[in-house]
Write an enzyme that holds these catalytic residues in place. Structure first.
Site, mmCIF file in Angstrom:
data_model
loop_
_atom_site.group_PDB
_atom_site.id
_atom_site.type_symbol
_atom_site.label_atom_id
_atom_site.label_comp_id
_atom_site.label_asym_id
_atom_site.label_seq_id
_atom_site.Cartn_x
_atom_site.Cartn_y
_atom_site.Cartn_z
ATOM 1 N N GLU A 219 13.945 -15.223 -0.103
ATOM 2 C CA GLU A 219 14.437 -16.208 0.836
ATOM 3 C C GLU A 219 13.411 -17.584 0.695
ATOM 4 O O GLU A 219 13.932 -18.581 1.157
ATOM 5 C CB GLU A 219 14.370 -15.831 2.375
ATOM 6 C CG GLU A 219 15.489 -14.770 2.492
ATOM 7 C CD GLU A 219 15.085 -13.927 3.910
ATOM 8 O OE1 GLU A 219 14.474 -14.530 4.730
ATOM 9 O OE2 GLU A 219 15.691 -13.121 4.125
ATOM 10 N N ASP B 290 0.686 -1.329 0.212
ATOM 11 C CA ASP B 290 -0.004 0.065 -0.066
ATOM 12 C C ASP B 290 0.894 1.309 0.244
ATOM 13 O O ASP B 290 1.707 1.373 0.884
ATOM 14 C CB ASP B 290 -0.758 0.105 1.083
ATOM 15 C CG ASP B 290 -1.855 1.358 1.287
ATOM 16 O OD1 ASP B 290 -2.716 1.314 0.425
ATOM 17 O OD2 ASP B 290 -1.638 2.147 2.355
HETATM 18 C C1 GLC Z 1 -4.182 3.377 -0.584
HETATM 19 C C2 GLC Z 1 -5.264 2.721 -0.557
HETATM 20 C C3 GLC Z 1 -6.282 3.422 -0.093
HETATM 21 C C4 GLC Z 1 -6.190 3.967 1.328
HETATM 22 C C5 GLC Z 1 -4.601 4.596 1.308
HETATM 23 C C6 GLC Z 1 -4.213 4.992 2.497
HETATM 24 O O1 GLC Z 1 -3.976 4.524 -1.477
HETATM 25 O O2 GLC Z 1 -5.660 1.923 -1.916
HETATM 26 O O3 GLC Z 1 -7.471 2.897 -0.088
HETATM 27 O O4 GLC Z 1 -7.193 4.888 1.749
HETATM 28 O O5 GLC Z 1 -3.552 3.876 0.630
HETATM 29 O O6 GLC Z 1 -3.755 3.695 3.245
#
Ligand code: GLC
Length: 508
Positions: free
Chosen positions: A223, A165
């Site tokens: 790994e 993310d």
């Molecule tokens: C990313 C995710 C989104 C989230 C953001 C914060 O962009 O796709 O849904 O709100 O990160 O974690």
């Protein structure tokens, strides 16, 4: 699982965060990286999920949220408790400027300053997203080590990969300089973010040190004996900059996500520009990725329109690279209007036009009430009002449906080495409203043609003798093509070459 693997025919699932979380940002605010939120089950539920996915021949990719934890994570609770706490530096704490204002001009993606003053200790902490999502300090070796241990925890449970993310946010300018103004108001993030686009975000994310983090992450993935991958969520539209995330020796992320087609003008030149731009920038051996929909953007079929979303399916599943398909886009699900009072997304509450609830509504399985998604009297978000017709059950019965188009494309891709791993070559001598490219491997050659014209058109494809294997206009499937392609308005076709040493089929 049977639907995903047999009916639809995909290879891998990415599930969004399921960890314990106060749900300020629906799981993207993690309060325990090593458990499952009780509303979804527990670790044994998760183990069953992995086993079931693997039984169905599906890989399982989980969401890893490195940039920030929840403010309810024990690390942050400790960190904020005092300036002397050993975990103080696990997050980014800074003094106010002399006038009491935030340490610099960085902005939160979700609106306002990226700094929140914490009265208890009189310092500001950094949050690139909500204030309930404090940024972890990845420059602290103990943070990196603890987060990598969290990754190991899930890899040891046999997950096949991570969707990382907000991957490029983890490293910021160590000098924490102000961002400069964005004089031409170019796009800076997911979508036009209003005030967020008033700056060029050069210092608050994407610092070059980020590549070292992903080199180390990749080494960790390597790994493991069975292959593990990392797909990084990266909103960068400069292809060279994006390409750097593969790593100098392809030792960075397995793939950065490519959101180019979400932003490109939906024209032959606009779409080809994204594909050629990316193809030219990425290093030899790197593998592209394409995204047309996700949980942060407006639904594909709403954004582009009915016919265009069918063309988009053809493109997504035939371009060279890994396609990322958002649930329900295979049905052409639309953005659902969310009545006031039923909004859930915190972004909708601060900036209503940014709300992401409309693309997060229940999957439409059947014409039944709640679309067969839940037995609850009221689902979490409203069900699309079109679910009586737009649902998997009804679409499976209709050969012309969106779903059956996706199924035919996925089946074709599965059976074609050229489509799965072959080269990409754009064809130049075609009408300007047409994007035509070739995928080939060894002697197998597949041609994809997408018309962006509202009029029928013809295009010469010298030397091509083939059969239309899939078309957005099903009636044209199986038609033979010999040197010239005839396309209906907005039609997209996949033509499989008939090798010259094979006799064409006889009458019977
Ligand atoms: C990313 C995710 C989104 C989230 C953001 C914060 O962009 O796709 O849904 O709100 O990160 O974690």
């Amino acid at each position: 699982m049977d639907y995903l693997s047999d009916t639809l025919g995909i290879d891998a699932i990415w599930i969004s965060p399921f960890y314990p979380s106060p749900m300020a940002d629906f799981g993207y605010d993690v309060s325990d990286y090593r458990d499952v939120h009780p509303m979804f089950g527990d670790l044994s539920t998760f183990d069953r999920l992995v086993a079931r996915a693997h039984d169905a021949d599906l890989k399982l990719i989980i969401d890893f949220v490195p940039n920030h934890s929840s403010d309810q994570h024990p690390w942050f609770i400790e960190s904020r408790s005092s300036r002397e706490n050993p975990r103080r530096d696990w997050y980014v704490w800074r003094d106010a400027k002399a006038d009491g204002s935030p340490p610099n001009n960085w902005l939160s993606v979700f609106g306002g300053s990226a700094w929140e003053l914490d009265d208890r200790t009189g310092q500001y902490y950094l949050h690139s997203f909500l204030k309930e999502q404090p940024d972890l300090n990845w420059r602290h070796p103990a943070v990196k080590a603890a987060m990598f241990d969290n990754v190991r925890f899930w890899l040891d449970r046999n997950v096949d990969g991570l969707r990382v993310d907000a991957a490029h946010y983890v490293m910021k300018d160590p000098a924490e300089r102000d961002n400069p103004p964005n004089l031409d108001r170019s796009l800076q993030g997911h979508k036009s973010l209003g005030a967020y686009d008033s700056q060029v975000h050069v210092h608050d994310k994407g610092h070059a040190d980020v590549h070292q983090v992903f080199r180390e992450l990749r080494a960790l993935l390597n790994e493991y004996e069975s292959p593990r991958m990392a797909l990084g969520e990266i909103h960068i539209y400069d292809w060279n900059e994006l390409a750097a995330y593969y790593g100098e020796d392809l030792d960075g992320l397995s793939m950065p996500t490519n959101f180019g087609l979400l932003k490109a003008p939906w024209t032959a030149a606009g779409v080809r520009g994204v594909v050629d731009g990316l193809e030219a920038a990425i290093p030899q051996g790197a593998w592209p990725n394409y995204v047309l929909g996700n949980h942060d953007d407006q639904r594909l079929a709403t954004r582009l329109g009915e016919q265009e979303s069918r063309q988009a399916a053809v493109l997504l599943l035939t371009l060279r690279g890994s396609p990322t398909l958002y649930y329900g886009d295979e049905l052409g699900m639309r953005e659902v209007g969310i009545p006031p009072g039923r909004q859930q997304d915190p972004w909708a509450l601060t900036v209503p036009s940014r709300g992401r609830d409309g693309c997060r509504t229940p999957m439409q399985w059947s014409p039944d009430s709640a679309a067969g998604f839940t037995l609850a009297s009221e689902p979490w978000l409203p069900v699309g009002s079109d679910h009586a017709v737009r649902n998997t059950q009804s679409q499976l019965l209709d050969p012309d449906s969106h779903l059956n188009l996706y199924r035919r494309l996925l089946a074709l891709r599965r059976g074609s080495a050229a489509l799965r791993t072959g080269s990409y070559l754009p064809v130049d001598s075609v009408p300007p409203d047409c994007f035509v490219f070739e995928r080939s491997l060894g002697t197998e050659r597949v041609l994809v043609a997408v018309s962006f014209s509202a009029e029928p058109l013809s295009s010469d494809v010298p030397g091509l003798t083939g059969r239309i294997a899939v078309s957005t206009e099903r009636a044209n499937e199986d038609n033979e093509v010999d040197g010239t392609l005839h396309l209906l308005p907005h039609e997209a076709v996949v033509v499989v070459e008939i090798p010259s040493d094979v006799e064409p089929k006889g009458e019977e």
